[in-house]
Design a protein around this motif. Structure first.
Motif, PDB file in Angstrom:
ATOM      1  N   SER A 126       0.844  -1.181   0.000  1.00  0.00           N
ATOM      2  CA  SER A 126       0.000   0.000   0.000  1.00  0.00           C
ATOM      3  C   SER A 126       0.877   1.226   0.000  1.00  0.00           C
ATOM      4  CB  SER A 126      -0.937  -0.032   1.202  1.00  0.00           C
ATOM      5  OG  SER A 126      -0.563   0.881   2.163  1.00  0.00           O
ATOM      6  N   LYS A 127       0.615   2.135  -0.915  1.00  0.00           N
ATOM      7  CA  LYS A 127       1.436   3.315  -1.060  1.00  0.00           C
ATOM      8  C   LYS A 127       0.871   4.409  -0.163  1.00  0.00           C
ATOM      9  CE  LYS A 127       3.268   5.785  -4.974  1.00  0.00           C
ATOM     10  NZ  LYS A 127       4.490   6.119  -4.290  1.00  0.00           N
ATOM     11  N   TRP A 128       1.712   5.172   0.463  1.00  0.00           N
ATOM     12  CA  TRP A 128       1.266   6.242   1.347  1.00  0.00           C
ATOM     13  C   TRP A 128       1.663   7.571   0.757  1.00  0.00           C
ATOM     14  CZ3 TRP A 128       0.531   6.293   7.073  1.00  0.00           C
ATOM     15  CH2 TRP A 128      -0.043   5.112   7.501  1.00  0.00           C
ATOM     16  N   THR A 129       0.749   8.513   0.743  1.00  0.00           N
ATOM     17  CA  THR A 129       1.137   9.855   0.302  1.00  0.00           C
ATOM     18  C   THR A 129       0.677  10.833   1.358  1.00  0.00           C
ATOM     19  OG1 THR A 129      -0.912   9.872  -0.905  1.00  0.00           O
ATOM     20  CG2 THR A 129       1.053   9.468  -2.169  1.00  0.00           C
ATOM     21  N   ASP A 130       1.593  11.696   1.797  1.00  0.00           N
ATOM     22  CA  ASP A 130       1.243  12.738   2.769  1.00  0.00           C
ATOM     23  C   ASP A 130       0.662  12.159   4.026  1.00  0.00           C
ATOM     24  OD1 ASP A 130      -0.116  14.917   0.282  1.00  0.00           O
ATOM     25  OD2 ASP A 130       1.911  14.726   1.086  1.00  0.00           O
ATOM     26  N   GLY A 131       1.183  11.020   4.467  1.00  0.00           N
ATOM     27  CA  GLY A 131       0.667  10.496   5.716  1.00  0.00           C
ATOM     28  C   GLY A 131      -0.684   9.832   5.590  1.00  0.00           C
ATOM     29  N   LYS A 132      -1.136   9.574   4.366  1.00  0.00           N
ATOM     30  CA  LYS A 132      -2.428   8.888   4.275  1.00  0.00           C
ATOM     31  C   LYS A 132      -2.258   7.642   3.422  1.00  0.00           C
ATOM     32  CE  LYS A 132      -5.571  12.683   4.652  1.00  0.00           C
ATOM     33  NZ  LYS A 132      -4.405  13.522   4.894  1.00  0.00           N
TER      34      LYS A 132
ATOM     35  N   LYS B  48      14.516   4.501  13.567  1.00  0.00           N
ATOM     36  CA  LYS B  48      14.215   5.867  13.978  1.00  0.00           C
ATOM     37  C   LYS B  48      15.486   6.647  14.253  1.00  0.00           C
ATOM     38  CE  LYS B  48       9.704   5.308  15.959  1.00  0.00           C
ATOM     39  NZ  LYS B  48       8.927   5.277  17.166  1.00  0.00           N
ATOM     40  N   SER B  49      16.472   5.981  14.871  1.00  0.00           N
ATOM     41  CA  SER B  49      17.688   6.728  15.173  1.00  0.00           C
ATOM     42  C   SER B  49      18.459   7.014  13.896  1.00  0.00           C
ATOM     43  CB  SER B  49      18.550   5.989  16.185  1.00  0.00           C
ATOM     44  OG  SER B  49      18.794   4.695  15.749  1.00  0.00           O
TER      45      SER B  49
ATOM     46  N   TYR C 148      10.525   6.107   4.744  1.00  0.00           N
ATOM     47  CA  TYR C 148      10.475   4.734   5.219  1.00  0.00           C
ATOM     48  C   TYR C 148       9.754   3.847   4.229  1.00  0.00           C
ATOM     49  CZ  TYR C 148      11.523   6.149  10.011  1.00  0.00           C
ATOM     50  OH  TYR C 148      12.101   6.632  11.138  1.00  0.00           O
ATOM     51  N   VAL C 149      10.261   2.628   4.066  1.00  0.00           N
ATOM     52  CA  VAL C 149       9.488   1.583   3.400  1.00  0.00           C
ATOM     53  C   VAL C 149       9.371   0.481   4.441  1.00  0.00           C
ATOM     54  CG1 VAL C 149       9.531  -0.189   1.641  1.00  0.00           C
ATOM     55  CG2 VAL C 149      10.232   2.095   1.078  1.00  0.00           C
TER      56      VAL C 149
ATOM     57  N   LYS D 155       4.143   9.267  10.436  1.00  0.00           N
ATOM     58  CA  LYS D 155       3.221   9.063   9.323  1.00  0.00           C
ATOM     59  C   LYS D 155       3.653   9.741   8.042  1.00  0.00           C
ATOM     60  CE  LYS D 155      -1.455   8.210  10.349  1.00  0.00           C
ATOM     61  NZ  LYS D 155      -2.765   8.709  10.588  1.00  0.00           N
ATOM     62  N   LYS D 156       4.183  10.958   8.149  1.00  0.00           N
ATOM     63  CA  LYS D 156       4.399  11.661   6.893  1.00  0.00           C
ATOM     64  C   LYS D 156       5.639  11.197   6.162  1.00  0.00           C
ATOM     65  CE  LYS D 156       6.256  15.385   9.646  1.00  0.00           C
ATOM     66  NZ  LYS D 156       7.624  14.876   9.500  1.00  0.00           N
ATOM     67  N   ASP D 157       6.463  10.350   6.836  1.00  0.00           N
ATOM     68  CA  ASP D 157       7.662   9.932   6.140  1.00  0.00           C
ATOM     69  C   ASP D 157       7.538   8.566   5.510  1.00  0.00           C
ATOM     70  OD1 ASP D 157       9.763  11.434   8.588  1.00  0.00           O
ATOM     71  OD2 ASP D 157       9.249  12.105   6.573  1.00  0.00           O
TER      72      ASP D 157
END
Lengths: 70, 321
Positions: A51-57, B127-128, B142-143, B158-160
């Motif tokens: 699942s691909k995430w964009t902008d935290g979603k 994380k470090s 992150y993957v 979340k945003k990374d």
């Protein structure tokens, strides 16, 4: 570093080296004779859910699988 | 605990204290001979606990054996896969300290739990690493492979996150699956350097989190200029009609695929090994708990027999006297 030589056909078609080598391996596996052939083909099964995430979603996960979904 | 509280309340209502204080105090009162005529806890409760602890012990023992047999099977594969990336390290070197603008951190973890601390150590290291590499123009993404790391990283980073991959172990692990996965990662994520974090399997009791670095072809070119192992690449002759840039690109993709294969297998081995030791210590703890409960059971049984005898005897002597 633009290469003047022609890129190989698969690179020009958008495949990576990994997909190229997988297709070749599949061809080799299909050349085997019967009992070994089914064993080798079971070693090729792929299943995972990505699942691909964009902008935290998260977006909808897609399942890449060789086994048919029931 | 709830069972004890229920027992306590049954004794508390005949006592004339309407407040809930008696209900809270009586579980503790019912453990010794309280002066208000409350009997000690019934042996039924202790017996139930002993039965459930014994079942838990059986289950964890069975899980340990299952993990041991799975470990045996997958350890062979992991050791064989080590030969795939060793030539790459011999050719291109392993450069964890390379300075890259776009770092992608691939964290490998398990889908199932009950496997000790390996997933949390892998996430801690990712994380470090993220913090270590953050700077004015650098980017870290992150993957994530596996449910356990997903659960932890979704909470604060979340945003990374770029990609999350789960359900990897539905079929036994094979190279085709991992290479398709690697292909997806390569297509969807831009990177200068890929850092793969996994738990390397050294032995059944030792799994150390390790980081493997794969550089993108452009970065390899840059590093080649600065000398070192990569600088010697020019001394190799290239056959066939390909240029050095192309070969480097093919090599980089194949290297990523091989390193991922090895990393996923080693992580699976470490997961089974960690699960074995976790289930083993769990069965041992269950055994100790069972011993302590048996002692408590015998004590309560003897105490209730003594109490009954005292009542009978004092009742009999009251009748006579």
């Amino acid at each position: 570093m633009a290469s003047n030589a022609a890129v190989p056909f698969w690179r020009a078609a958008g495949m990576t080296y990994i997909s190229y080598s997988n297709i070749c391996a599949n061809l080799v596996r299909n050349c085997l004779k019967e009992p070994y052939k089914t064993e080798a083909l079971t070693r090729e099964k792929v299943h995972f859910s990505i699942s691909k995430w964009t902008d935290g979603k998260p977006q909808k996960p897609t399942i890449r699988s060789d086994t048919p979904e029931e | 605990m709830a069972a004890l509280r229920r027992e306590g309340r049954r004794f508390a209502t005949p006592l004339i204290s309407p407040r809930p204080i008696a209900a809270i105090r009586s579980p503790f009162l019912s453990e010794e001979d309280a002066p208000l005529g409350v009997r000690s806890i019934s042996t039924q409760i202790v017996r139930n606990r002993m039965k459930s602890v014994k079942n838990i012990q059986k289950i964890t023992k069975a899980m340990k054996m299952v993990a041991a047999s799975k470990l045996r099977a997958i350890q062979v594969k992991a050791e064989n896969s080590r030969g795939l990336w060793q030539p790459f390290t011999a050719l291109l070197g392993d450069t964890p300290t390379v300075d890259a603008k776009k770092n992608v951190i691939v964290t490998i973890s398990s889908d199932k739990g009950l496997c000790g601390g390996i997933n949390s150590t892998a996430v801690k290291i990712s994380k470090s690493l993220h913090k270590l590499n953050s700077g004015p123009d650098k980017e870290n993404k992150y993957v994530i492979l596996g449910e356990k790391a997903k659960a932890i990283l979704v909470r604060d980073s979340k945003k990374d996150i770029e990609l999350i991959i789960t359900e990897l172990q539905k079929n036994p692990l094979n190279y085709t699956q991992v290479s398709v996965l690697a292909d997806d990662i390569l297509k969807n994520v831009e990177f200068d350097a890929l850092r793969i974090i996994y738990s390397k399997f050294h032995s059944v009791v030792s799994f150390l989190p390790t980081m493997a670095t794969v550089l993108s072809p452009e970065l390899v070119e840059r590093e080649a200029e600065s000398g070192g192992k990569l600088g010697e690449l020019d001394s190799y002759e290239i056959e066939g009609g390909e240029t050095k840039g192309e070969i480097l690109q093919n090599l980089a993709e194949f290297q990523f695929s091989c390193v991922m294969f090895n990393a996923v297998l080693e992580n699976a081995c470490s997961e089974q090994g960690a699960r074995m030791s976790a289930m083993d210590s769990s069965s041992r703890n269950a055994g100790e708990m069972l011993d302590r409960l048996t002692l408590t059971y015998n004590r309560t049984r003897q105490a209730s027999i003594t109490t009954e005898l005292i009542e009978i005897i004092s009742g009999a002597s009251a009748l006579e006297g």
